[in-house]
Design a protein around this motif. Structure first.
Motif, PDB file in Angstrom:
ATOM      1  N   LEU A  77       3.752  14.301  42.550  1.00  0.00           N
ATOM      2  CA  LEU A  77       4.523  14.120  41.664  1.00  0.00           C
ATOM      3  C   LEU A  77       5.680  12.886  42.024  1.00  0.00           C
ATOM      4  CD1 LEU A  77       6.549  16.907  39.684  1.00  0.00           C
ATOM      5  CD2 LEU A  77       7.682  14.908  40.335  1.00  0.00           C
ATOM      6  N   ARG A  87       6.288   9.368  34.964  1.00  0.00           N
ATOM      7  CA  ARG A  87       6.887   9.287  33.926  1.00  0.00           C
ATOM      8  C   ARG A  87       6.215   8.142  33.248  1.00  0.00           C
ATOM      9  NH1 ARG A  87      13.067   9.000  35.787  1.00  0.00           N
ATOM     10  NH2 ARG A  87      12.208   7.921  37.314  1.00  0.00           N
ATOM     11  N   TYR A 142       5.873  14.722  34.491  1.00  0.00           N
ATOM     12  CA  TYR A 142       5.699  15.760  35.753  1.00  0.00           C
ATOM     13  C   TYR A 142       5.284  17.082  35.157  1.00  0.00           C
ATOM     14  CZ  TYR A 142       8.585  12.142  37.843  1.00  0.00           C
ATOM     15  OH  TYR A 142       8.947  10.911  38.329  1.00  0.00           O
ATOM     16  N   VAL A 178       6.480  16.904  45.732  1.00  0.00           N
ATOM     17  CA  VAL A 178       7.638  16.371  45.023  1.00  0.00           C
ATOM     18  C   VAL A 178       8.327  15.083  45.555  1.00  0.00           C
ATOM     19  CG1 VAL A 178       9.739  16.826  44.006  1.00  0.00           C
ATOM     20  CG2 VAL A 178       7.892  18.489  43.790  1.00  0.00           C
ATOM     21  N   THR A 237      10.036  12.627  44.358  1.00  0.00           N
ATOM     22  CA  THR A 237      11.155  12.044  43.373  1.00  0.00           C
ATOM     23  C   THR A 237      12.560  11.858  44.448  1.00  0.00           C
ATOM     24  OG1 THR A 237      11.637  14.264  42.642  1.00  0.00           O
ATOM     25  CG2 THR A 237      10.514  12.505  40.963  1.00  0.00           C
ATOM     26  N   ARG A 239      16.725  14.192  41.558  1.00  0.00           N
ATOM     27  CA  ARG A 239      15.726  14.942  40.801  1.00  0.00           C
ATOM     28  C   ARG A 239      15.238  16.338  41.283  1.00  0.00           C
ATOM     29  NH1 ARG A 239      14.103  13.071  36.131  1.00  0.00           N
ATOM     30  NH2 ARG A 239      12.532  14.650  36.446  1.00  0.00           N
ATOM     31  N   ASP A 281      12.597  19.101  39.124  1.00  0.00           N
ATOM     32  CA  ASP A 281      11.261  18.638  39.459  1.00  0.00           C
ATOM     33  C   ASP A 281      10.376  19.841  40.032  1.00  0.00           C
ATOM     34  OD1 ASP A 281      11.684  16.246  37.885  1.00  0.00           O
ATOM     35  OD2 ASP A 281      11.738  15.216  40.105  1.00  0.00           O
ATOM     36  N   THR A 286      10.337  22.673  37.598  1.00  0.00           N
ATOM     37  CA  THR A 286       8.957  22.545  36.845  1.00  0.00           C
ATOM     38  C   THR A 286       7.802  23.142  37.312  1.00  0.00           C
ATOM     39  OG1 THR A 286      10.299  20.593  35.678  1.00  0.00           O
ATOM     40  CG2 THR A 286       7.756  20.693  35.712  1.00  0.00           C
TER      41      THR A 286
END
Length: 326
Positions: free
Chosen positions: A16, A43, A65, A79, A81, A85, A89, A92
């Motif tokens: 991600l 994104r 994502y 993850v 990011t 974030r 994230d 999610t």
């Protein structure tokens, strides 16, 4: 990636975000025999496609994502990011039922870290912070040697990490993205001292902030019930020597730069000097990937090498240091 036995399907990873750290992780992922890059989320669908084409011959690309997290053929999501974030994230991914390895620092503060850990435990999904240094074979060897008395009674630990941050790297300067040299690089010397000495009883810290209020350079002294003292420093404003050392009344271990990704170290005892070098796969990210794969195959939701409680304790110490810096 090497051939994988048909009897043991690979652990299918999703990545991600598509920044520099994601690319380094993907390169090491390709070296792990029982792992494959199954999907990439960004994104921007164009960015996801470029990343997938670069790092895998068959990875799926998603322009969000949420789409990556919803992919039923992804077992675990890395993850990658910025810190700011991570809560959004990771949640999610949890909501899609996915196991997660989240880039360090886990969150901006201990309260947010605790929220994510509680959510992972409530849902019964695997979760860990990607503090890859904890899995480095040389760091683990140093821990074992210190525990076995190779340095005698440890009285001092020193560790520092620093570099000069380019002004155009937003995640290192923008408060909205969680910019903080302590979160970015200071977390390594802080974690190292904890691996050797455990939880400190007292912390005294000082640092310098940018005109936008983020810490850009700092240092701290930590004391312990054993009588040991640790000195750590971090910066994104200077080229530090990036070394670490563990010293006791029976010897000393020295780690050459950069200590957090070391491929070897020395042990001095009296007038004798021995060199050690445990093999490191790739850049070193491969070892945390291997650890996560083993946990998933064994049905474990937490890792002994990447302990959630240990991660949360580091976050509490970071909160205290940042409070003192102001």
């Amino acid at each position: 990636m090497s051939n994988i036995s048909a009897a043991i399907p690979p652990v299918r990873w999703g990545i991600l975000a598509t920044g520099k750290i994601a690319a380094l992780f993907a390169a090491d992922l390709a070296l792990v025999e029982d792992a494959e890059l199954a999907a990439v989320g960004s994104r921007s669908i164009e960015s996801a496609r470029r990343f997938a084409d670069t790092h895998s011959s068959g990875a799926r690309a998603y322009g969000s994502y949420a789409e990556l997290a919803a992919d039923p053929d992804v077992d675990v999501v890395y993850v990658a990011t910025p810190h700011g974030r991570h809560v959004e994230d990771v949640m999610t991914c949890f909501e899609a039922g996915k196991a997660v390895l989240c880039e360090k620092a886990l969150t901006l503060n201990a309260d947010d870290g605790s929220t994510l850990i509680e959510e992972a435990r409530h849902r019964g999904v695997f979760f860990a912070e990607a503090m890859w240094m904890r899995c480095n074979p040389n760091i683990r060897k140093i821990q074992d040697m210190v525990a076995a008395g190779s340095c005698g009674t440890v009285g001092q630990v020193r560790a520092e990490l620093g570099f000069v941050a380019k002004p155009d790297i937003a995640r290192l300067w923008d408060p909205e993205l969680g910019a903080s040299s302590l979160l970015d690089v200071g977390i390594y010397p802080l974690t190292f001292t904890n691996l050797i000495l455990g939880e400190p009883t007292h912390i005294v810290a000082a640092g310098i902030k940018s005109d936008r209020g983020i810490d850009v350079s700092g240092g701290a002294t930590l004391t312990y019930t054993s009588g040991a003292v640790a000195s750590i420093a971090w910066t994104q404003m200077a080229w530090s020597d990036n070394r670490a050392a563990v010293s006791g009344d029976g010897g000393r271990i020295e780690i050459a730069p950069r200590f957090h990704e070391t491929t070897g170290f020395s042990h001095a005892r009296n007038w004798e000097l021995d060199e050690f070098a445990e093999p490191v796969l790739g850049r070193g990210y491969a070892h945390e990937i291997i650890e996560v794969n083993e946990c998933l195959r064994a049905g474990r939701t937490e890792s002994a090498l990447l302990p959630l409680d240990g991660t949360l304790e580091i976050m509490r110490q970071i909160d205290e240091i940042r409070l003192q810096i102001g």
